[in-house]
Design an enzyme around this catalytic site. Structure first.
Site, PDB file in Angstrom:
ATOM      1  N   TYR B 119       0.852  -1.195   0.000  1.00  0.00           N
ATOM      2  CA  TYR B 119       0.000   0.000   0.000  1.00  0.00           C
ATOM      3  C   TYR B 119       0.889   1.246   0.000  1.00  0.00           C
ATOM      4  O   TYR B 119       1.924   1.258   0.683  1.00  0.00           O
ATOM      5  CB  TYR B 119      -0.848   0.063   1.267  1.00  0.00           C
ATOM      6  CG  TYR B 119      -1.979  -0.934   1.343  1.00  0.00           C
ATOM      7  CD1 TYR B 119      -3.250  -0.604   0.889  1.00  0.00           C
ATOM      8  CD2 TYR B 119      -1.783  -2.188   1.908  1.00  0.00           C
ATOM      9  CE1 TYR B 119      -4.301  -1.505   0.980  1.00  0.00           C
ATOM     10  CE2 TYR B 119      -2.837  -3.094   2.015  1.00  0.00           C
ATOM     11  CZ  TYR B 119      -4.086  -2.742   1.546  1.00  0.00           C
ATOM     12  OH  TYR B 119      -5.121  -3.632   1.644  1.00  0.00           O
ATOM     13  N   TYR B 158      -0.311  -9.969   1.288  1.00  0.00           N
ATOM     14  CA  TYR B 158       0.777  -9.279   1.988  1.00  0.00           C
ATOM     15  C   TYR B 158       0.922  -9.779   3.424  1.00  0.00           C
ATOM     16  O   TYR B 158      -0.039 -10.248   4.019  1.00  0.00           O
ATOM     17  CB  TYR B 158       0.585  -7.757   1.934  1.00  0.00           C
ATOM     18  CG  TYR B 158      -0.703  -7.220   2.524  1.00  0.00           C
ATOM     19  CD1 TYR B 158      -0.819  -6.963   3.895  1.00  0.00           C
ATOM     20  CD2 TYR B 158      -1.799  -6.934   1.714  1.00  0.00           C
ATOM     21  CE1 TYR B 158      -1.991  -6.435   4.424  1.00  0.00           C
ATOM     22  CE2 TYR B 158      -2.973  -6.412   2.239  1.00  0.00           C
ATOM     23  CZ  TYR B 158      -3.055  -6.173   3.597  1.00  0.00           C
ATOM     24  OH  TYR B 158      -4.224  -5.654   4.111  1.00  0.00           O
ATOM     25  N   ARG B 168      -2.120 -11.904   4.741  1.00  0.00           N
ATOM     26  CA  ARG B 168      -3.504 -11.641   4.336  1.00  0.00           C
ATOM     27  C   ARG B 168      -3.727 -12.181   2.927  1.00  0.00           C
ATOM     28  O   ARG B 168      -2.926 -11.924   2.025  1.00  0.00           O
ATOM     29  CB  ARG B 168      -3.789 -10.125   4.292  1.00  0.00           C
ATOM     30  CG  ARG B 168      -3.783  -9.360   5.606  1.00  0.00           C
ATOM     31  CD  ARG B 168      -4.812  -9.780   6.629  1.00  0.00           C
ATOM     32  NE  ARG B 168      -6.084 -10.262   6.138  1.00  0.00           N
ATOM     33  CZ  ARG B 168      -7.104  -9.512   5.723  1.00  0.00           C
ATOM     34  NH1 ARG B 168      -7.022  -8.208   5.738  1.00  0.00           N
ATOM     35  NH2 ARG B 168      -8.226 -10.054   5.306  1.00  0.00           N
ATOM     36  N   HIS B 171      -7.058  -9.078  -1.359  1.00  0.00           N
ATOM     37  CA  HIS B 171      -8.409  -8.537  -1.145  1.00  0.00           C
ATOM     38  C   HIS B 171      -8.483  -7.104  -1.626  1.00  0.00           C
ATOM     39  O   HIS B 171      -7.480  -6.398  -1.712  1.00  0.00           O
ATOM     40  CB  HIS B 171      -8.791  -8.608   0.337  1.00  0.00           C
ATOM     41  CG  HIS B 171      -7.833  -7.867   1.223  1.00  0.00           C
ATOM     42  ND1 HIS B 171      -6.696  -8.450   1.728  1.00  0.00           N
ATOM     43  CD2 HIS B 171      -7.808  -6.581   1.657  1.00  0.00           C
ATOM     44  CE1 HIS B 171      -6.021  -7.574   2.442  1.00  0.00           C
ATOM     45  NE2 HIS B 171      -6.660  -6.416   2.415  1.00  0.00           N
ATOM     46  N   HIS B 173     -10.564  -3.664  -0.461  1.00  0.00           N
ATOM     47  CA  HIS B 173     -11.426  -3.073   0.564  1.00  0.00           C
ATOM     48  C   HIS B 173     -12.565  -2.312  -0.124  1.00  0.00           C
ATOM     49  O   HIS B 173     -12.311  -1.546  -1.065  1.00  0.00           O
ATOM     50  CB  HIS B 173     -10.639  -2.090   1.429  1.00  0.00           C
ATOM     51  CG  HIS B 173      -9.548  -2.722   2.239  1.00  0.00           C
ATOM     52  ND1 HIS B 173      -9.741  -3.132   3.543  1.00  0.00           N
ATOM     53  CD2 HIS B 173      -8.261  -3.026   1.950  1.00  0.00           C
ATOM     54  CE1 HIS B 173      -8.611  -3.648   4.007  1.00  0.00           C
ATOM     55  NE2 HIS B 173      -7.697  -3.596   3.063  1.00  0.00           N
TER      56      HIS B 173
HETATM   57 FE   LIG Z   1      -5.794  -4.648   3.204  1.00  0.00          FE
END
Ligand SMILES: [Fe+3]
Lengths: 175, 250
Positions: B119, B158, B168, B171, B173
Site C-alpha cells: 500500500y 501481503y 492476508r 483482497h 477493501h
Molecule cells: Fe488490506
C-alpha cells in the site's frame, strides 16, 4: 437475501477514505470533539468516525456535495459551503482525537458510525446534547451519560468514545 | 515477554471458536475474535442496545451526486501517466438491500494494495515495491440497477504482524452506502480459491462458512474484456433496515 458480512477497515484506509474538510460540515455552529479509547484506556489513533445528522430544522434528507471534486484534476475539494450535506467523516489523529464543526441537529442527536483497525464490524452510537431526551430515559443513569456531550464552553462540546471498559459507550443495534 | 504466536497457535484458536459456534447461522463476524489480536481491546463487552424507532435518523442516510465522483474514478489503471504492473481485472456487481432491491445512485469506494502486495501508506513497511503508476483508490456511484464497476489490477497478498508468518489473502477493501445509515458497510472482497483463506483470522472471524463465501467474488468469463482484463463478479447485499420511505423517485 443474506447480507454481505462486514470486515475491518484495517490500517490503510487513510489515503482512500478521509477527505479535506471531512469534519467541517458548517461554520458558525457547534464544535464536537473528543477521543476514542480502547479497553485499556489507550487512545485509538486509527479509527474513522462517520457522522450523519439532521439540519437545524430537523430535516434528514441530506444533500450531495460532501466529496465535491475538481473536474480539472479529479482532486477531492470537499464541500462548497452552500449546502448542509449532513454527513461528515473524520479519522482520529495520532493521539486518538477527532473534531467536528457542524450545526445543532433539530432532532437532538448526531448519529455516529465507528470504524477502526481491530474492529471487525462497525459500531453505531449517538451524540445527545440534552440529557433529558426521551430516548435516554430507557437507559440506566451511568450508561446514559456515555451518550451525552458535555458542554465545555459556548458552542463547544466534548464527546469521548470508549470501545470497551468501565466507561464503555452505549452502542446501538438497528436490527 | 510472552513468545510470539505461531500460525499453529492461531489455527487452534480459530478452530476452537468455530467449534463453539458450529451450526449457528452468522451473517456478521464476531467482534470479539481473539485470533485477530487487535480485536481484543477494541470490541464492546456489553450487549448492544436495540433501537426500534421508526423515526430514527439512521433510517435515512447521506446522499451523493454527480459532483462527488468523476468519470475516471472507477478506473484505477488510468490515474498515472504509465500502466500499473500486474494482472488487469474488471470487478463488477450490484448493490442490493435485503429484499433484493437495487441501491441506486449510492457511493461505492475501494482501496487496495498493488500487485506486489504493498500500500502507498507510510505505515506499510512490507519490503515489496511501490508502483509509481498505481495508487489503488477508486470510487463510483451505483447506476439505476444498483451496478458498480471498477477496472484495476489484482492486488497481491501481503504479510502482517498479527502472529509469526501471518499473511492476508489478496483482497480489495470496499466501502458502501445504502439509502439508510443503518445499511452502512465496510468490508473486503476476496478472490476465489485463495490458499490463504484458512490461515486468515480476519476472514475466519466470520464463523459461518456460507457467510464467508459471500465475501468471495466469482470469476466471470462474460466480464473478461478481450486482450485487456479478466472479469470478476461480486454482488453486495446490505444488512440493516432500508429507508422504505424514500423508495419512490430514487
Ligand atoms: Fe488490506
Amino acid at each position: 437475501m443474506k447480507p454481505t458480512p462486514s470486515q475491518t477497515i484495517g490500517p490503510f484506509y487513510g489515503y482512500a477514505l478521509p477527505f479535506p474538510g471531512g469534519g467541517d460540515l458548517a461554520t458558525g455552529g457547534i464544535t464536537v470533539h473528543g477521543y476514542v479509547y480502547d479497553g485499556a484506556g489507550e487512545p485509538v489513533p486509527d479509527a474513522l468516525l462517520e457522522f450523519w445528522q439532521a439540519d437545524p430544522s430537523g430535516d434528514l434528507s441530506g444533500k450531495p456535495g460532501t466529496l465535491r471534486r475538481d473536474p480539472v484534476n479529479g482532486a477531492v475539494i470537499g464541500r462548497h459551503g452552500l449546502d448542509f450535506t449532513g454527513f461528515g467523516r473524520v479519522p482520529t489523529e495520532a493521539d486518538g482525537r477527532y473534531g467536528l464543526r457542524t450545526l445543532m441537529p433539530g432532532n437532538g442527536y448526531i448519529s455516529v458510525c465507528v470504524f477502526a483497525r481491530g474492529l471487525l464490524h462497525h459500531l453505531f452510537t449517538r451524540v445527545y446534547f440534552d440529557r433529558g431526551a426521551a430516548f435516554l430515559d430507557t437507559l440506566p443513569p451511568e450508561r446514559r451519560e456515555t451518550l451525552v456531550a458535555r458542554p465545555e464552553r459556548e458552542g463547544v462540546y466534548r464527546f469521548d468514545i470508549h470501545l470497551q471498559g468501565e466507561k464503555e459507550t452505549v452502542f446501538l443495534d438497528f436490527g | 515477554m510472552t513468545p510470539p504466536l505461531s500460525q499453529a497457535d492461531i489455527d487452534r484458536e480459530i478452530a476452537e471458536l468455530h467449534q463453539a459456534h458450529d451450526g449457528e447461522e452468522a451473517n456478521q463476524p464476531l467482534r470479539d475474535f481473539a485470533p485477530y489480536r487487535s480485536s481484543v481491546l477494541r470490541h464492546p463487552k456489553l450487549p448492544l442496545l436495540a433501537v426500534k424507532d421508526p423515526e430514527a435518523a439512521e433510517l435515512s442516510g447521506p446522499v451523493f451526486g454527480v459532483t462527488d465522483v468523476t468519470a475516471l474514478d472507477n478506473d484505477l489503471t488510468k490515474q498515472h501517466p504509465g500502466e500499473p504492473l500486474g494482472e488487469r481485472i474488471t470487478v463488477q456487481g450490484r448493490v442490493l438491500d435485503r429484499d433484493g432491491r437495487p441501491v441506486r445512485g449510492q457511493l461505492v469506494e475501494v482501496w487496495q494494495a498493488n500487485a506486489a502486495g504493498r500500500y502507498p501508506h507510510q505505515r506499510d513497511d512490507h519490503p515489496a515495491p511501490l508502483d509509481p503508476n498505481f495508487s489503488g483508490v477508486g470510487r463510483c456511484l451505483t447506476d439505476d440497477e444498483g451496478r458498480y464497476s471498477f477496472t484495476t489490477i489484482k492486488p497481491g497478498p501481503y504479510p502482517w504482524r498479527n502472529h509469526v508468518n501471518a499473511w492476508r489473502p489478496a483482497h480489495i477493501h470496499f466501502s458502501v452506502f445504502g439509502t439508510a445509515f443503518t445499511q452502512r458497510l465496510v468490508t473486503q472482497m476476496y478472490f476465489p480459491g485463495d490458499p490463504l483463506f484458512p490461515f486468515d483470522p480476519v476472514l475466519q472471524s466470520v464463523t459461518d462458512e456460507r457467510a464467508r463465501q459471500r465475501l468471495v467474488c466469482a470469476y466471470d468469463h462474460e466480464l473478461s474484456v478481450p486482450e485487456f482484463s479478466l472479469g470478476y463478479r461480486w454482488d453486495i447485499v446490505l444488512d440493516g433496515p432500508a429507508a422504505t420511505w424514500m423508495e419512490e423517485g430514487r
